[in-house]
Design a protein around this motif. Sequence first.
Motif, PDB file in Angstrom:
ATOM      1  N   GLU A 185       0.818  -1.203   0.000  1.00  0.00           N
ATOM      2  CA  GLU A 185       0.000   0.000   0.000  1.00  0.00           C
ATOM      3  C   GLU A 185       0.848   1.248   0.000  1.00  0.00           C
ATOM      4  O   GLU A 185       0.336   2.355   0.001  1.00  0.00           O
ATOM      5  CB  GLU A 185      -0.893   0.017   1.224  1.00  0.00           C
ATOM      6  CG  GLU A 185      -1.791  -1.191   1.223  1.00  0.00           C
ATOM      7  CD  GLU A 185      -2.874  -1.061   2.248  1.00  0.00           C
ATOM      8  OE1 GLU A 185      -2.750  -0.186   3.123  1.00  0.00           O
ATOM      9  OE2 GLU A 185      -3.841  -1.817   2.157  1.00  0.00           O
ATOM     10  N   GLY A 206       1.802  -7.673 -12.415  1.00  0.00           N
ATOM     11  CA  GLY A 206       0.424  -7.780 -11.935  1.00  0.00           C
ATOM     12  C   GLY A 206       0.092  -9.201 -11.521  1.00  0.00           C
ATOM     13  O   GLY A 206      -0.532  -9.435 -10.483  1.00  0.00           O
ATOM     14  N   THR A 207       0.549 -10.141 -12.326  1.00  0.00           N
ATOM     15  CA  THR A 207       0.270 -11.545 -12.006  1.00  0.00           C
ATOM     16  C   THR A 207       0.942 -11.931 -10.687  1.00  0.00           C
ATOM     17  O   THR A 207       0.314 -12.509  -9.795  1.00  0.00           O
ATOM     18  CB  THR A 207       0.787 -12.450 -13.148  1.00  0.00           C
ATOM     19  OG1 THR A 207       0.180 -12.018 -14.364  1.00  0.00           O
ATOM     20  CG2 THR A 207       0.430 -13.894 -12.882  1.00  0.00           C
ATOM     21  N   ALA A 236      -0.826 -10.328  -7.677  1.00  0.00           N
ATOM     22  CA  ALA A 236      -2.094 -10.959  -7.322  1.00  0.00           C
ATOM     23  C   ALA A 236      -1.857 -12.192  -6.462  1.00  0.00           C
ATOM     24  O   ALA A 236      -2.538 -12.415  -5.457  1.00  0.00           O
ATOM     25  CB  ALA A 236      -2.865 -11.329  -8.584  1.00  0.00           C
ATOM     26  N   PHE A 237      -0.865 -12.968  -6.816  1.00  0.00           N
ATOM     27  CA  PHE A 237      -0.638 -14.204  -6.068  1.00  0.00           C
ATOM     28  C   PHE A 237       0.127 -13.957  -4.772  1.00  0.00           C
ATOM     29  O   PHE A 237      -0.041 -14.683  -3.797  1.00  0.00           O
ATOM     30  CB  PHE A 237       0.037 -15.249  -6.959  1.00  0.00           C
ATOM     31  CG  PHE A 237      -0.922 -15.819  -7.944  1.00  0.00           C
ATOM     32  CD1 PHE A 237      -1.679 -16.935  -7.624  1.00  0.00           C
ATOM     33  CD2 PHE A 237      -1.138 -15.196  -9.168  1.00  0.00           C
ATOM     34  CE1 PHE A 237      -2.604 -17.463  -8.520  1.00  0.00           C
ATOM     35  CE2 PHE A 237      -2.059 -15.717 -10.072  1.00  0.00           C
ATOM     36  CZ  PHE A 237      -2.800 -16.843  -9.746  1.00  0.00           C
ATOM     37  N   LEU A 289      -0.280 -11.239  -2.906  1.00  0.00           N
ATOM     38  CA  LEU A 289      -1.280 -10.754  -1.953  1.00  0.00           C
ATOM     39  C   LEU A 289      -2.192 -11.880  -1.504  1.00  0.00           C
ATOM     40  O   LEU A 289      -2.526 -11.982  -0.320  1.00  0.00           O
ATOM     41  CB  LEU A 289      -2.093  -9.632  -2.579  1.00  0.00           C
ATOM     42  CG  LEU A 289      -1.310  -8.339  -2.771  1.00  0.00           C
ATOM     43  CD1 LEU A 289      -2.239  -7.218  -3.240  1.00  0.00           C
ATOM     44  CD2 LEU A 289      -0.624  -7.924  -1.477  1.00  0.00           C
ATOM     45  N   PHE A 303      -1.224 -13.918   1.380  1.00  0.00           N
ATOM     46  CA  PHE A 303      -1.367 -13.410   2.747  1.00  0.00           C
ATOM     47  C   PHE A 303      -2.610 -13.978   3.407  1.00  0.00           C
ATOM     48  O   PHE A 303      -2.640 -14.211   4.610  1.00  0.00           O
ATOM     49  CB  PHE A 303      -1.470 -11.881   2.749  1.00  0.00           C
ATOM     50  CG  PHE A 303      -0.234 -11.215   2.231  1.00  0.00           C
ATOM     51  CD1 PHE A 303       0.996 -11.844   2.309  1.00  0.00           C
ATOM     52  CD2 PHE A 303      -0.305  -9.956   1.669  1.00  0.00           C
ATOM     53  CE1 PHE A 303       2.136 -11.222   1.841  1.00  0.00           C
ATOM     54  CE2 PHE A 303       0.833  -9.334   1.196  1.00  0.00           C
ATOM     55  CZ  PHE A 303       2.054  -9.973   1.278  1.00  0.00           C
ATOM     56  N   THR A 304      -3.630 -14.135   2.579  1.00  0.00           N
ATOM     57  CA  THR A 304      -4.904 -14.593   3.121  1.00  0.00           C
ATOM     58  C   THR A 304      -4.957 -16.110   3.216  1.00  0.00           C
ATOM     59  O   THR A 304      -5.466 -16.655   4.194  1.00  0.00           O
ATOM     60  CB  THR A 304      -6.067 -14.124   2.209  1.00  0.00           C
ATOM     61  OG1 THR A 304      -5.614 -13.019   1.435  1.00  0.00           O
ATOM     62  CG2 THR A 304      -7.267 -13.731   3.035  1.00  0.00           C
ATOM     63  N   SER A 359      -7.142   2.134  -5.016  1.00  0.00           N
ATOM     64  CA  SER A 359      -6.424   0.870  -5.100  1.00  0.00           C
ATOM     65  C   SER A 359      -5.564   0.657  -3.868  1.00  0.00           C
ATOM     66  O   SER A 359      -5.199  -0.459  -3.542  1.00  0.00           O
ATOM     67  CB  SER A 359      -5.564   0.845  -6.353  1.00  0.00           C
ATOM     68  OG  SER A 359      -4.406   1.612  -6.147  1.00  0.00           O
ATOM     69  N   GLU A 360      -5.254   1.775  -3.172  1.00  0.00           N
ATOM     70  CA  GLU A 360      -4.474   1.626  -1.946  1.00  0.00           C
ATOM     71  C   GLU A 360      -5.360   1.394  -0.744  1.00  0.00           C
ATOM     72  O   GLU A 360      -4.880   1.236   0.362  1.00  0.00           O
ATOM     73  CB  GLU A 360      -3.645   2.884  -1.714  1.00  0.00           C
ATOM     74  CG  GLU A 360      -2.697   3.100  -2.857  1.00  0.00           C
ATOM     75  CD  GLU A 360      -1.683   4.138  -2.512  1.00  0.00           C
ATOM     76  OE1 GLU A 360      -1.884   4.839  -1.513  1.00  0.00           O
ATOM     77  OE2 GLU A 360      -0.680   4.222  -3.232  1.00  0.00           O
ATOM     78  N   GLY A 388      -7.700  -0.881  -0.860  1.00  0.00           N
ATOM     79  CA  GLY A 388      -8.266  -2.206  -0.957  1.00  0.00           C
ATOM     80  C   GLY A 388      -9.333  -2.382  -1.996  1.00  0.00           C
ATOM     81  O   GLY A 388     -10.072  -3.363  -1.944  1.00  0.00           O
ATOM     82  N   GLY A 407      -7.564  -7.604  -1.788  1.00  0.00           N
ATOM     83  CA  GLY A 407      -7.292  -8.991  -1.461  1.00  0.00           C
ATOM     84  C   GLY A 407      -6.509  -9.034  -0.163  1.00  0.00           C
ATOM     85  O   GLY A 407      -6.499 -10.014   0.537  1.00  0.00           O
ATOM     86  N   SER A 408      -5.835  -7.910   0.141  1.00  0.00           N
ATOM     87  CA  SER A 408      -5.165  -7.841   1.439  1.00  0.00           C
ATOM     88  C   SER A 408      -5.942  -6.874   2.297  1.00  0.00           C
ATOM     89  O   SER A 408      -6.488  -5.896   1.812  1.00  0.00           O
ATOM     90  CB  SER A 408      -3.744  -7.323   1.272  1.00  0.00           C
ATOM     91  OG  SER A 408      -3.759  -5.914   1.181  1.00  0.00           O
ATOM     92  N   ALA A 409      -5.990  -7.168   3.578  1.00  0.00           N
ATOM     93  CA  ALA A 409      -6.622  -6.222   4.484  1.00  0.00           C
ATOM     94  C   ALA A 409      -5.630  -5.126   4.819  1.00  0.00           C
ATOM     95  O   ALA A 409      -4.613  -5.392   5.434  1.00  0.00           O
ATOM     96  CB  ALA A 409      -7.070  -6.934   5.757  1.00  0.00           C
ATOM     97  N   SER A 410      -5.899  -3.918   4.376  1.00  0.00           N
ATOM     98  CA  SER A 410      -5.003  -2.816   4.750  1.00  0.00           C
ATOM     99  C   SER A 410      -5.190  -2.552   6.230  1.00  0.00           C
ATOM    100  O   SER A 410      -6.285  -2.269   6.664  1.00  0.00           O
ATOM    101  CB  SER A 410      -5.360  -1.547   3.978  1.00  0.00           C
ATOM    102  OG  SER A 410      -6.292  -1.826   2.979  1.00  0.00           O
ATOM    103  N   ARG A 467      -8.303 -14.392  -9.395  1.00  0.00           N
ATOM    104  CA  ARG A 467      -7.167 -13.576  -8.967  1.00  0.00           C
ATOM    105  C   ARG A 467      -6.304 -13.168 -10.160  1.00  0.00           C
ATOM    106  O   ARG A 467      -5.855 -12.039 -10.258  1.00  0.00           O
ATOM    107  CB  ARG A 467      -6.280 -14.367  -8.022  1.00  0.00           C
ATOM    108  CG  ARG A 467      -6.702 -14.247  -6.597  1.00  0.00           C
ATOM    109  CD  ARG A 467      -5.934 -15.224  -5.759  1.00  0.00           C
ATOM    110  NE  ARG A 467      -6.580 -15.396  -4.472  1.00  0.00           N
ATOM    111  CZ  ARG A 467      -6.451 -16.460  -3.720  1.00  0.00           C
ATOM    112  NH1 ARG A 467      -5.733 -17.470  -4.139  1.00  0.00           N
ATOM    113  NH2 ARG A 467      -7.058 -16.526  -2.566  1.00  0.00           N
ATOM    114  N   GLY A 486      -5.548  -9.426 -11.038  1.00  0.00           N
ATOM    115  CA  GLY A 486      -4.185  -8.905 -11.068  1.00  0.00           C
ATOM    116  C   GLY A 486      -3.839  -8.333 -12.424  1.00  0.00           C
ATOM    117  O   GLY A 486      -3.229  -7.264 -12.530  1.00  0.00           O
TER     118      GLY A 486
END
Lengths: 215, 215, 215, 215
Positions: free
Chosen positions: C118, C174-175, C178-179, C181, C184-185, D117-118, D120, D124-127, D170, D174
């Motif tokens: 971010e 970008g690819t 996406a993966f 991020l 993280f989840t 975009s910053e 969220g 996909g990530s929780a800021s 995803r 991405g």
Amino acid sequence: MNRVSSRPPSRRDEARALFRNAILHAAEVVFAERGFHGARIQDIAAHAGTAVGTVYNHFDDKDEVLAALLEARSEEMLAQFAPAGGDPRAFEARLTARVARLLAYVRQHREFFAIASEHGLFAGSASPGAPPASRRLRRVEKFRALFRTLVDEGIGADELEPLAGDTLARFLGGTLRAFILSSFTDGEVDPSRQARIVVDLFLHGAARRRARRAR
Amino acid sequence: MNRVSSRPPSRRDEARALFRNAILHAAEVVFAERGFHGARIQDIAAHAGTAVGTVYNHFDDKDEVLAALLEARSEEMLAQFAPAGGDPRAFEARLTARVARLLAYVRQHREFFAIASEHGLFAGSASPGAPPASRRLRRVEKFRALFRTLVDEGIGADELEPLAGDTLARFLGGTLRAFILSSFTDGEVDPSRQARIVVDLFLHGAARRRARRAR
Amino acid sequence: MNRVSSRPPSRRDEARALFRNAILHAAEVVFAERGFHGARIQDIAAHAGTAVGTVYNHFDDKDEVLAALLEARSEEMLAQFAPAGGDPRAFEARLTARVARLLAYVRQHREFFAIASEHGLFAGSASPGAPPASRRLRRVEKFRALFRTLVDEGIGADELEPLAGDTLARFLGGTLRAFILSSFTDGEVDPSRQARIVVDLFLHGAARRRARRAR
Amino acid sequence: MNRVSSRPPSRRDEARALFRNAILHAAEVVFAERGFHGARIQDIAAHAGTAVGTVYNHFDDKDEVLAALLEARSEEMLAQFAPAGGDPRAFEARLTARVARLLAYVRQHREFFAIASEHGLFAGSASPGAPPASRRLRRVEKFRALFRTLVDEGIGADELEPLAGDTLARFLGGTLRAFILSSFTDGEVDPSRQARIVVDLFLHGAARRRARRAR
DNA sequence: TATGAATGAGCATTCATTCAT
DNA sequence: CATGAATGAATGCTCATTCAT
């Protein structure tokens, strides 16, 4: 002196002025007590009965508070020292009256002037590390200009020695300052009496008045 | 003034004095540039070419540095103003000579005196928020005492008006201060010439010298 | 990568680096926990076991702490993604190995990269309100440059479509992002397996592989 | 999405909506200029031509303003990306059309999406340090759901590889994000052209298309 | 003693939020 | 509802001072 305004002060304007003045008075007290650097905005706010943020709604920063305070007191001080229109008395008597008013005013705000004098109110010297000087100098210049006017007038009336430049204005300023400051330490002294001494010294000096005519 | 010591300064003492003086000189510069509160011990140390800790090996704290500096310069200044032993000239001439020396000395350290004067060197007012005052007042008192002595001597010699209290001492101090400070702003002015003006105003005032005998 | 230094690190240098790293690690944790704006310098200091002032002995301000942290992690991340010298395998295999290393590294610092992403680590967009961008962009540019190199190499080897400009570099970035991020989840996922998927999608896309020969 | 209301909007409702929209537009501008944390409610109010209090009459707090803004733009963005009902073309052509519309829309609000975009929007990530996440995730989930639907549909139509989980969603996200962000930096690029590239890469990857049939 | 990094109390300033008008 | 001044908790940063080397 005051900004010209085309409309009468609304209730809101009055409220603003109320806060502003409360803060300035508080600042006068706190600055006098602790000095500029020792005074915390929080103390000023507390004394004024407002929140810290309110101070910043009225002044940009701490320097600005001091500046506004100096500005206000200078203005009042200048007003005291201004000649009373159409005073028919002789030069010395008129000068004495003006000095007496000045001393009386200063006595009212003695604590404040103690710091004020250290922040260039009478300065002549640029206090280092302080705000861009421009504002301060403008203030100091007003005094010098006033002294200058007075002195020039006296020279014109053939009452003062026609010395070059600001010499006499400085002499007057220095003499006044010395007695203003000493009035902080001394107990109650009658401003009129002291004004007479100041003016007498300014005009005739400290030398023994030998066979001179009665002054 | 200096701690009395029964033995000659060893090499170690000399080294100490070297550091001490370097720091005092640095302090003079930095205080003059940024004011007391704006000056960081680190700046002073840097200017002196030492480490911060070294400053603290020589002075208890920041106030102490200012105090020592004021002390040193005051002492030197007083020395300049001291009467030259056995000066056979008349009162006015002797006074003029002393004032001239004083003005010349101040000119050397003009930047410094700009702050000094704001820290009560000539004050008469206790600058609030400042060091315990005791030390400062002691210094100021030295000047006042010197002025007092001078004035009393003048009165004794029937050269000055016998005004009560410190009146004349203050008058002299204020007059001197005004011209000292103005000498910071003005370009080069001859100290002797200025001393003559100062003393003349101090003795005979600003009033037009009408039919008076040649002074 | 490291500044070249002619002398070996002294004990003092080592002590400096110790503090600096402790602070950076603390910052990583606290930033990850509370986000950049939610993180108080005091928290970081506490986590690092130092005083607040110490943080400021090592970094100019809070932004600088983040910047240094991003810098450090980027550098490490880039190092992971760098080609292993003299890898004899085919393009796709080599790329997969690099991506796998990258994913494994990111997994180590997953909390951190959540904020990092971010603050422009992968950005491509200038996060507004942030430091002069120059530093950030330099960092982002390193990645882009690396991707660009990789892509150009692939094009040169006739392994990738010769698309104009940064198109493929962006696509790769970008690819990957996406993966990264999503990792993280998701729970534990094998980096190698994921790398294979990423590279496969990057190379051959999502379209159904109908009658195509075995890739 | 909107609270269901049984009555037509009165004049009062319209007035409310006017203010609300003015504030949202102002927020879009100010957030884009200074970032979320750098934007002061006062700035937003000023840009909207309202008083600070008015903002609070329409939104609970600052977070709420951002949330509402993201919500609104997401909704519009989703609308752009939604399939045009009864598009008879083949999968790839339909997808390209949708992506083109999406890119065109984003171009309109490019500054905003830089922050979005910053926060969220595609995340996909929780800021961390941000609003309770719940709201944000709901929004992100909408996109993911949409991508998922699209992808599942494609898999169902035997157009996409049947990869497990959100993998393809995803990948699509991405890829889109990379080109959306890059469109902020690049000068004017034709959305349709770019959409073709994006979809082509998404479907067929970056690998050199050797002996493959004409796509 | 000199050194200079570590320390942490202290303070100015900001800004989201409230509320009387 | 709109307004905008008052509010005050929150925090980045400074800098005099200490102390281990």
